[in-house]
Scaffold this motif. Sequence first.
Motif, PDB file in Angstrom:
ATOM      1  N   GLY A 194      15.935  -8.397  11.077  1.00 47.48           N
ATOM      2  CA  GLY A 194      15.581  -8.120   9.568  1.00 47.48           C
ATOM      3  C   GLY A 194      14.777  -9.059   8.908  1.00 47.48           C
ATOM      4  N   LEU A 195      15.308 -10.561   9.093  1.00 46.82           N
ATOM      5  CA  LEU A 195      14.630 -11.587   8.623  1.00 46.82           C
ATOM      6  C   LEU A 195      13.199 -11.519   8.779  1.00 46.82           C
ATOM      7  CD1 LEU A 195      16.154 -13.822   6.692  1.00 46.82           C
ATOM      8  CD2 LEU A 195      15.520 -15.191   8.793  1.00 46.82           C
ATOM      9  N   VAL A 196      12.741 -11.283  10.138  1.00 44.77           N
ATOM     10  CA  VAL A 196      11.645 -11.885  10.757  1.00 44.77           C
ATOM     11  C   VAL A 196      10.849 -10.751  10.322  1.00 44.77           C
ATOM     12  CG1 VAL A 196      10.107 -11.948  12.572  1.00 44.77           C
ATOM     13  CG2 VAL A 196      12.347 -13.214  12.686  1.00 44.77           C
ATOM     14  N   VAL A 197      10.949  -9.414  10.223  1.00 44.70           N
ATOM     15  CA  VAL A 197      10.620  -8.339  10.255  1.00 44.70           C
ATOM     16  C   VAL A 197      10.173  -8.175   8.555  1.00 44.70           C
ATOM     17  CG1 VAL A 197      10.389  -5.682   9.833  1.00 44.70           C
ATOM     18  CG2 VAL A 197      11.190  -6.670  11.804  1.00 44.70           C
ATOM     19  N   ALA A 198      11.040  -8.458   7.599  1.00 45.35           N
ATOM     20  CA  ALA A 198      10.699  -8.612   6.309  1.00 45.35           C
ATOM     21  C   ALA A 198       9.798  -9.775   5.761  1.00 45.35           C
ATOM     22  CB  ALA A 198      11.963  -8.974   5.509  1.00 45.35           C
ATOM     23  N   THR A 199       9.852 -10.718   6.556  1.00 43.78           N
ATOM     24  CA  THR A 199       9.036 -11.750   6.430  1.00 43.78           C
ATOM     25  C   THR A 199       7.664 -11.345   6.725  1.00 43.78           C
ATOM     26  OG1 THR A 199      10.598 -13.243   6.871  1.00 43.78           O
ATOM     27  CG2 THR A 199       8.622 -14.490   6.692  1.00 43.78           C
ATOM     28  N   THR A 200       7.424 -10.682   7.908  1.00 39.13           N
ATOM     29  CA  THR A 200       6.201 -10.268   8.190  1.00 39.13           C
ATOM     30  C   THR A 200       5.407  -9.383   7.491  1.00 39.13           C
ATOM     31  OG1 THR A 200       6.929 -10.641  10.688  1.00 39.13           O
ATOM     32  CG2 THR A 200       5.098  -9.394  10.313  1.00 39.13           C
ATOM     33  N   VAL A 201       6.496  -8.351   7.113  1.00 40.31           N
ATOM     34  CA  VAL A 201       5.745  -7.378   5.992  1.00 40.31           C
ATOM     35  C   VAL A 201       5.632  -8.051   4.891  1.00 40.31           C
ATOM     36  CG1 VAL A 201       6.705  -5.431   4.766  1.00 40.31           C
ATOM     37  CG2 VAL A 201       7.224  -5.366   7.131  1.00 40.31           C
ATOM     38  N   LEU A 202       6.211  -8.936   4.361  1.00 41.75           N
ATOM     39  CA  LEU A 202       5.604  -9.631   2.921  1.00 41.75           C
ATOM     40  C   LEU A 202       4.385 -10.345   3.281  1.00 41.75           C
ATOM     41  CD1 LEU A 202       9.253 -10.885   1.501  1.00 41.75           C
ATOM     42  CD2 LEU A 202       7.614  -8.829   0.809  1.00 41.75           C
ATOM     43  N   ILE A 203       4.149 -10.835   4.214  1.00 41.18           N
ATOM     44  CA  ILE A 203       2.888 -11.829   4.316  1.00 41.18           C
ATOM     45  C   ILE A 203       1.765 -10.721   4.656  1.00 41.18           C
ATOM     46  CG2 ILE A 203       1.663 -13.427   6.168  1.00 41.18           C
ATOM     47  CD1 ILE A 203       4.446 -14.557   6.695  1.00 41.18           C
ATOM     48  N   VAL A 204       2.005  -9.810   5.407  1.00 41.30           N
ATOM     49  CA  VAL A 204       0.838  -8.939   5.652  1.00 41.30           C
ATOM     50  C   VAL A 204       0.566  -8.139   4.341  1.00 41.30           C
ATOM     51  CG1 VAL A 204       0.297  -6.758   6.705  1.00 41.30           C
ATOM     52  CG2 VAL A 204       1.412  -8.459   8.109  1.00 41.30           C
ATOM     53  N   TRP A 205       1.540  -7.939   3.602  1.00 39.17           N
ATOM     54  CA  TRP A 205       1.188  -7.022   2.413  1.00 39.17           C
ATOM     55  C   TRP A 205       0.574  -8.024   1.488  1.00 39.17           C
ATOM     56  CZ3 TRP A 205       5.925  -5.104  -0.775  1.00 39.17           C
ATOM     57  CH2 TRP A 205       5.559  -4.315  -1.786  1.00 39.17           C
ATOM     58  N   SER A 206       0.933  -9.595   1.153  1.00 38.14           N
ATOM     59  CA  SER A 206       0.348 -10.127   0.536  1.00 38.14           C
ATOM     60  C   SER A 206      -1.174 -10.493   0.958  1.00 38.14           C
ATOM     61  CB  SER A 206       1.081 -11.492   0.453  1.00 38.14           C
ATOM     62  OG  SER A 206       0.981 -12.180   1.380  1.00 38.14           O
ATOM     63  N   LEU A 207      -1.415 -10.260   2.195  1.00 41.24           N
ATOM     64  CA  LEU A 207      -2.843 -10.729   2.737  1.00 41.24           C
ATOM     65  C   LEU A 207      -3.574  -9.582   2.457  1.00 41.24           C
ATOM     66  CD1 LEU A 207      -2.287 -12.658   6.032  1.00 41.24           C
ATOM     67  CD2 LEU A 207      -3.373 -13.680   4.286  1.00 41.24           C
ATOM     68  N   LEU A 208      -3.149  -8.262   2.475  1.00 43.46           N
ATOM     69  CA  LEU A 208      -4.008  -7.082   2.287  1.00 43.46           C
ATOM     70  C   LEU A 208      -4.118  -6.630   1.144  1.00 43.46           C
ATOM     71  CD1 LEU A 208      -2.894  -4.904   5.456  1.00 43.46           C
ATOM     72  CD2 LEU A 208      -4.692  -6.540   5.234  1.00 43.46           C
ATOM     73  N   LEU A 209      -3.289  -6.794   0.104  1.00 39.52           N
ATOM     74  CA  LEU A 209      -3.134  -6.265  -1.215  1.00 39.52           C
ATOM     75  C   LEU A 209      -3.201  -7.656  -2.179  1.00 39.52           C
ATOM     76  CD1 LEU A 209      -0.885  -3.137  -1.255  1.00 39.52           C
ATOM     77  CD2 LEU A 209      -3.474  -3.358  -1.406  1.00 39.52           C
ATOM     78  N   ARG A 210      -4.022  -7.310  -3.249  1.00 36.14           N
ATOM     79  CA  ARG A 210      -4.244  -8.249  -4.229  1.00 36.14           C
ATOM     80  C   ARG A 210      -3.109  -8.402  -5.232  1.00 36.14           C
ATOM     81  NH1 ARG A 210      -9.824  -7.180  -4.274  1.00 36.14           N
ATOM     82  NH2 ARG A 210      -9.401  -5.251  -5.542  1.00 36.14           N
ATOM     83  N   ALA A 211      -2.556  -9.353  -5.507  1.00 36.42           N
ATOM     84  CA  ALA A 211      -1.387  -9.409  -6.491  1.00 36.42           C
ATOM     85  C   ALA A 211      -1.866  -8.681  -7.867  1.00 36.42           C
ATOM     86  CB  ALA A 211      -1.149 -10.734  -6.828  1.00 36.42           C
ATOM     87  N   PRO A 212      -0.691  -7.728  -8.202  1.00 34.13           N
ATOM     88  CA  PRO A 212      -1.354  -6.810  -9.335  1.00 34.13           C
ATOM     89  C   PRO A 212      -1.170  -7.597 -10.700  1.00 34.13           C
ATOM     90  CG  PRO A 212       0.848  -6.344  -8.622  1.00 34.13           C
ATOM     91  CD  PRO A 212       0.413  -7.411  -7.793  1.00 34.13           C
ATOM     92  N   LEU A 213      -2.087  -8.515 -10.705  1.00 26.39           N
ATOM     93  CA  LEU A 213      -2.222  -9.466 -12.001  1.00 26.39           C
ATOM     94  C   LEU A 213      -3.047  -8.649 -12.791  1.00 26.39           C
ATOM     95  CD1 LEU A 213      -2.098 -13.129 -10.652  1.00 26.39           C
ATOM     96  CD2 LEU A 213      -0.362 -11.865 -11.842  1.00 26.39           C
TER      97      LEU A 213
END
Lengths: 438, 1113
Positions: A194-213
Motif C-alpha cells: 500500500g505504501l509503495v503504491v500510494a507513493t508511486t501514484v503520488l509521484i506520477v500524479w505530481s509529474l503529470l498534473l500541474r499543481a492547481p495553484l
Amino acid sequence: MDLYGREFLETIVPFLTAYYALACAANLGAVVYCARRKRFFWTCVWLGVAVGFAVLAGRSWLGQPLMLSEAMKHSIDNWMSPASVMVGFFIFLVVVYLGRAFFVRPAVAWTGLNAALLFFGASLADPHFARIVAKPDNVPIVAMVFLLGFFTWLGTAQAVQNDRRLAGGLPPREKEFCDKVLAWPDVVYLELIGLVVATTVLIVWSLLLRAPLQGPADPALTPNPSKAPWYFVGLQEMLVYFDPWLSGVTLPVLIVLGLMAIPYLDFSPKGSGYYTIRQRRFAYLTFQFGFLQLWILLILIGTFMRGPNWGFFGLYEARDPDTVVTLHNIKLSEYFWTVLLGRDLPQVAAGSGVLGELAVILWREVAGLVLVVLYFVVLPIVLAKTVFRRFYRQMGKGRYTIMVLLFLMMIMLPVKMILHWTLHLSYIVSIPEYLLNF
Amino acid sequence: MRPSERTHHNVKRLRAVFAVSTLVLLAVTVWMLAADHRREWKDYQRTYRDRVESPGRPLEIEQINLSELTVDYHFCRVARADRCTTCHQGVAVGGPDAAGQPRWPQPWMSHPRLDLYVGPNSPHPMADFGCTICHDGQGSATEFRFASHSPNDMRQRSDWRKRHGWFRNDDWDYPMLARRFAQSRCLQCHADVTDLEPSRRFPDPPAPKLLAGYHLVRQHGCFGCHEIKGVAASGERLGPDMRLEPNCGAAALQLAATESSLTERQRTLARRIAGRPDDPALRRRLVESIDAEELRSRLSPRGMALVDYLSAEAEAPGTMRKVGPSLRDVAARLDRRFLVSWIGEPVGFRPETRMPRLFGLDEHLEGPARERASRLEAVEVEALAEFLLDASQPVKLEAGWPGQSAAVARNVTEPPSAERGRRLLLTQGCLACHKHDDYPQATGTQGPDLSRLGAKYASDRAARWLADWLRDPARHAPRTRMPNSLLEPTALARGANESGPSKMFDPVADLVAYLLGSAGPPAEASHEPSEANLDELILAHLSKRYSREQAEEILRRGLSPEEGEAVLDDRRELIGPMSRKKKLRYLGRRTIAKRGCYGCHDIPGFELSRPIGPALSDWGRKGPTLLAFGRIEELLAEDGTADRAETDPDVGFYHDAIHGRRREGFVWQKLRAPRSFDYGQAREKGFNEWLRMGRFTLSPDEREAVATFVLGLVAGPPASKYVYQPGAAGRAIVEGRKVLDRYACAECHVLEMDRWQFEYDPDRFESPRPGDEFVFLQPQFSREQLKASMQTDLRGFAHAEVAGMPRLAPDGRPAVFEGDEEDTEGEPLPMHAFSLWQPATIAGQPWTVGGADVLLYDYQIRKQYAPWGGAAARLLYPAALADARASGVNLFDQQAWGRLPPPLVGQGAKVRPDWLADFLVDPQPIRPAAMLRMPKYTLSTDEVGKLIRFFAARSRVRLPYTRLGAAGVSPVLPNRHGQDARGTPGENSGATRRFDQAMRLITDRKMFCAKCHVIGDYRPGGTATKMAPDLENVGRRLRGEYVRRWLAHPRATLPYTPMPVNFPPSGDPLGQDLLPGSSTQQIEAVVELLIGYDDYLRSRTSTRKRIEETDHK
C-alpha cells in the motif's frame, strides 16, 4: 485554457488512448479470471468488451475518439437541473438498495464499471466536460467517484452475503473466517505494498498534473465562481437553500455533534464487526442517504455542475459567465399573506418600540413559525407514537429526542430543497431585521 | 483446515506484487529525478557556451535581482527576480548581426535595440532594469511554458505548443506582451510620451507604434469621452495625462449669452476668458464682479452653476482642447440639410474625417432591432440638427476686425478670383494643415480636408462667415488652433509695362471664391421623422423616470410649469403645451447627452457635462472579467472574421485574444465595430442602453497603434528612480514638443535636419581643400575624433554621419546627379549632393558648414533619417523657386529656401528670447522676400514660455538671457566705453568714431549692406522679393554671437543664404575706405553697431538740441 477544438483533440487523444488501453487491460484481467474459473460465457463477454476497448484505443490513437453525439449531449444537458439530479440520484439509490442482491453480483458490477468507463471516456472527448473534469483541482473528485463506487459495492456485497448467512442461521462471514491474521507476512506486506503504491501514484500524479495553484489573490476581484475546497463544496451548495448562518455555521456544527453523538445514541450490538443491512436497516439507510445523497452528491454538484455566478450547468455546457438565469425567490410569509389571504404583509409602523416591532414581525411570520413548531415539536411526538415507536421505547425520552431532532434536521435539507425547486420558496421564517432567515 | 490457522494470502504472490511495485516505484523515482535534472534551459546554455563562449563555464540559473522594481501581488509588493537570461544568453551581446551576418535564433538572439535596452551604455541597462518590467511575463520561471510567453500570431502559438508545450497561463496577472504590443510598457515610465520621439541620440524611433497611437488619440480626441488621467490625487504622476482642459471658456461664453443681468463690462470680460480660459485671474475678476454687484440672486439656476464652475480652481487641470469645431454659432454657417447628412454619415462627405460615425452602425443587429435602430436614429439625427441650429448663438459678421477698416476694404479693386485663390491656398501655407483634392501632394492632417467645401457652406451667409473666419478664426472659436493668417489686401504683381495705381486684391475673398467653388453633389434631403417615431423615442427616455401612463400624459400635455420649475435637466424642454419643435429640442438635448457630442464640440448648454465613456487611465490593467464580451464570438463566426483568422495573422491574433477573453481582443473589436458587443443582446437592452461609441475611420495599423497606447495605460509607475525624469533641458524639450504638436509648427518649419549615414572607402574619398576660416568658425574636433573617423570595419569601409539638407531639384525632391563612377554596364552611378548644417568628420578631415557639399553615391548611403518637420516648406519649394524666377530673381536652387518658412535648427542660439516671445504673440514680417507670413496663433503665456525653453534647450543655451553674458561681444554699454551713452558723445571718442565708420559701411549701397537690406525707413531698389531683412531690428532680434558668426560667413550658418561674404578671412579686407581695420575688427565693429543700434541712434540724437531749436523758432 483557451484551447481550440483541434488543439483540444491533440491534447486529449494521447490520454484517451492510454485510458482505453487500460480499460482493455482490465477486461483482459477479467477474461483471465473467468477463464481460470471455467466460466466460458463470461470469458467470451469480457473478451468482447476488451476487444471493444482496444478498438476505441486504436481509434483514439488515430485521432477519432469515441464521442457522444451532440443531440445526446444536448438532451443530457437539458435534462440536468439540481432537482433532476437530486431526485434521479435518490431513485438510483432506492433501486440499487431494493435490487442489491442483483447489483452486488460481480458480473453486474463489472458491467456497470465498464459502462461507466465507456461513458466517461466518451464524455472526455467533449471539451467542456474535459475541462471541468481534468482541472487539477477536480481530478481527485473523479477518482473519488470511482473509489466510492467500488467501496460501496464491496461493503454492500459483504453485507448481502452476511444477510444471507444470517438468514440461513450461519454466523457472519467476518466472524467465521477472520478471527486471526498473521502480522508477518500478511499485514506487513500488504501495508508495504500500500505504501509503495500510494507513493508511486503520488509521484506520477505530481509529474503529470500541474499543481492547481492560481494567481495572487486580488482583493478587488473575486473569482467567479468562488468555490470552497472540495470537501466543503457540499456545504457551499447548502448556501443556495439556507441563510449563511444556518448552512455555514449551525448545520456543520450539528453534523459534527451528531456524528459525535452516534455512539451514545446507538447502543445496539448488532452489526458490530461485520457488514449487515437487514439488522441495521435504519442506521444503514440513514447513513447512506446522509453520506451519499446529502454529502457526496452535493460535492459532485458543487464541483462539476456549478459554474460562473453559481449557476447550474450541464456536464457538456460551456461555462459562460454571461449566462443569466432568472431566479424567483418567494418567502413563505408572502405566500401566506399575499397569495393565500390576498393582503399586504404586516408592516412595522414607524416609531413603534422594540416590542411592538417584534410583535409585528412575529405576526408577519406566523405561518412559518407555526410550521417550524409543528416540525420540531409536534412531529417528534407523532413519530414517537408511530414510526419510531420502537426507538422511543428502547432509547428513552432524552436519547430519542436528540436522535429525532438530529434526524429531522438532516431531513430538513432535502425538504427545503424540494420546496425551493417546486415553490421557489426562499425562507420559511424570514426576519431580515435580525438576520434570521430560516 | 481450521479458520484460525489459515493465512489469507498467498505469500509468494504477495512477494511478487511487492517486488513489482517496488520496481515501479524505483522507475518512477528515476523518472522524477531525470525530469528535474533535464531542464530545457540547460540545453540552451550548453549550446550557447559550446558555440559562442569557450565551453567549460558551469551551467547555472542566472538571475537579475531587482529589489526596487517590485511585482504587485495585491497584498504586498515583491522584489522582482528575472531569470530570463538563463535561456536568453546572448541578449546583451552585440551578436553577429552587427557584422551583417544572420542573427542568432531564439533563445540566444541579441536584443534588437541594444542602443536603447539591455546594453550597459543604453539608458536601460539590464542589470538595473531586468526584462519583465518592460516585457511583462513571469520572470522567475525557468521553463518556457511558465514564463508566460505570449505568441504574436496563431502560427507562433501552434509552433510553441508543439515545441515547448506552451499554454496560456491565465493565473499570472502579467502575461508577456505579444511582440506587437511590446512598446506599450514604455508608458509606465515615460508618461510624457513625447520624450519617446526620435532624438539626436536615438535617431531610430524608440517607440514608433506607441507614438503613432498617442498622436491618433490626441488628434481624434479619445479623451473627450474617456478620461485619461495621469495625475493621482496626491499629485503623483501615474501615466500620460490627456484630460480635457477645464471648460471655463465655454462656461464664460454661455454665461454672457444667456444671463441678461450681466453688465456689458462683465460680458466683455467673459469673452476674454473664452480666449484665455487658463488664466485664473480673469475668472476671479468676473466672479468677484458678479459678487460685488450682487448679481447671483438674479441668475438662473444654470447661470449659478456656471458661476460656481468658474469660481472653482482645479488643482492640476487638464490641458487638452476639444478636438472638434465649436458649434456655438453653427447656424451661421451650416444648414439643416448638410447637418443631417453629415451627422448621419460623416465619411459620406469627407472620407478621412476624424469625426466618428455615430449612426447606422447596425451590422450586429438583426430583424426588428435593426429596423428600430434605423427608425429611432433617424429621429435622433433630425433632433440633433434641430437642437444645434436652434441653440446656436448669434454672431456678428463683417464686423470690424483689426486692420480691416472700411477704407482698406475700399482699396480693393479686383473682384474675387478663384484662380488666384487656388494658388493662395498653396502659397499662404494653408496646405500645411489642410488637404485639398487639387493638391494631392499635400499631406497635412492638422485641419480638415478642404475639398468640396462649397457643399458644406452653401448659403451666402456661410460664405460671409467663412471670409470672417479666415480673417480671424479666434474671434469665432476662441479655442481653435487655426491661426490668424493675417491676410490683408495686397497689390497685384504688375507686369513690366503696366502703370497707374496698383491693383489691389483681397486674398480672403479669393480663397473663399476658390474654396466654395467646388461643391460636389449636394447633401441628400432627409426624410422628416414621423410623429410616432418621435413619441416612441421620447417615451423611451421618459420611462427612466416615469411610469408609462405618466410619460404618455407628459407627451400629450407637456410638463406643467410648476413641475417644470422643479426639474433642472433636459425635461425643461417639455414644459407644456407640447409641440413638435419642443419634442425635437428635448430629443436633441437627450441625444447629445447620450452620445457625448460635447466631448469634442463646444455646444451651448453642455458646458458642465461629464465625459460619457469609461476612464482609460488604467485600462491596460483592467480585469478581463470586467469587460463585457457578451456573445461576440458568435458574431465573429457569423460575419466571417473567424474564417479570416485562419489566413490573416493579425486577425488570427485578435480573434484568439477575444476567444481567450483578453483585453487586446476587446480593444481591437471595440475600435473596429464599437457596438458589436451588443450582439444578441439588443432585445434585452433598451434602445437607450445600447452601446454608443462611434466608429472612427482608422486603418488596421492605426487601430493597433491606438490599442498599443491604450494597453500601455496602467497607472502604475515603478519606483521613482526608474521613472524617466529628464533634467531641465530634457523637460523643456518634452513640454515644447507638445506645444509644437498642438499647433503643427513642424508642418512648416524644419526642426531637425536630414541625417544620412554612409560608408565609404577612406582612401578614395575626396576631402575638401582646407579653406581659410576665422578661428571662431573653425569646427572643434579633437585629434581622437578625427582618428576615429578613419576607423574601418572588417570590409575596409569607414562610416560617417552627416546632418543637413540634400540638394533639391526644382521639383522639391532630392536632386540626383551622375557620378564619375560607372556600373558594370558603363552607366554612370547616381549620386546626391548633401549640404552640411553641422560640421562633420569624414575620412580624418573636418568638414565645415558652408563649405563644399558631400557627394555621395547611392550605394554608399546606409541609412537616411528623414528630417523632423518642414513638409509644407518642401511642398512650397517648387512654387517659391518658380515665383522667384518668374519675378526675375535668379536664384540658385537652394536659395529658394530663403523665401520659405525657415528651418528652426539652432533657433535658441540665434534669437533673443524676449524678441521670440513678442514674435510668437504678435508676429511681424522679417524677410520682405518671404512668400508667406508667420500666422498669428492664440498662444497662452505658458505655451510661449514652453516654446522659448524648448528652443533654448535644443540649442543648449541658458535662460534667462543677458546681452552681456551670452552674446560674447561687448554691446554698447557705458561701463565699457567710460561714457554715458545718453550723454554728449565725445566727438573724439574712439568708440564713437568706430560706430560712425561701421554705420558708413552698413549704409553703403554699392557694395555693402544697404545694397539689399532694408534699414529703417530706407528701402533698397527693386521689388520686395529682392529685399533682405531690416537691419534696424537686428539688435532686438538676434544674439550678438550669432550675428558675429553670421557676418563672418553667412553660409556657414544658413547654407542656402544668398548673402555674400563681406569680410574675407584671408586676403585684403574690403571696404577700408569706409571702415578701416582687419576683417575681424570690421566684424566686431559692425556687430557692436547692429546690437547697439538703438543706443547708437540715441547717442546721435540730441534732445537738448531739438528743444533749443524749438526755442529759436
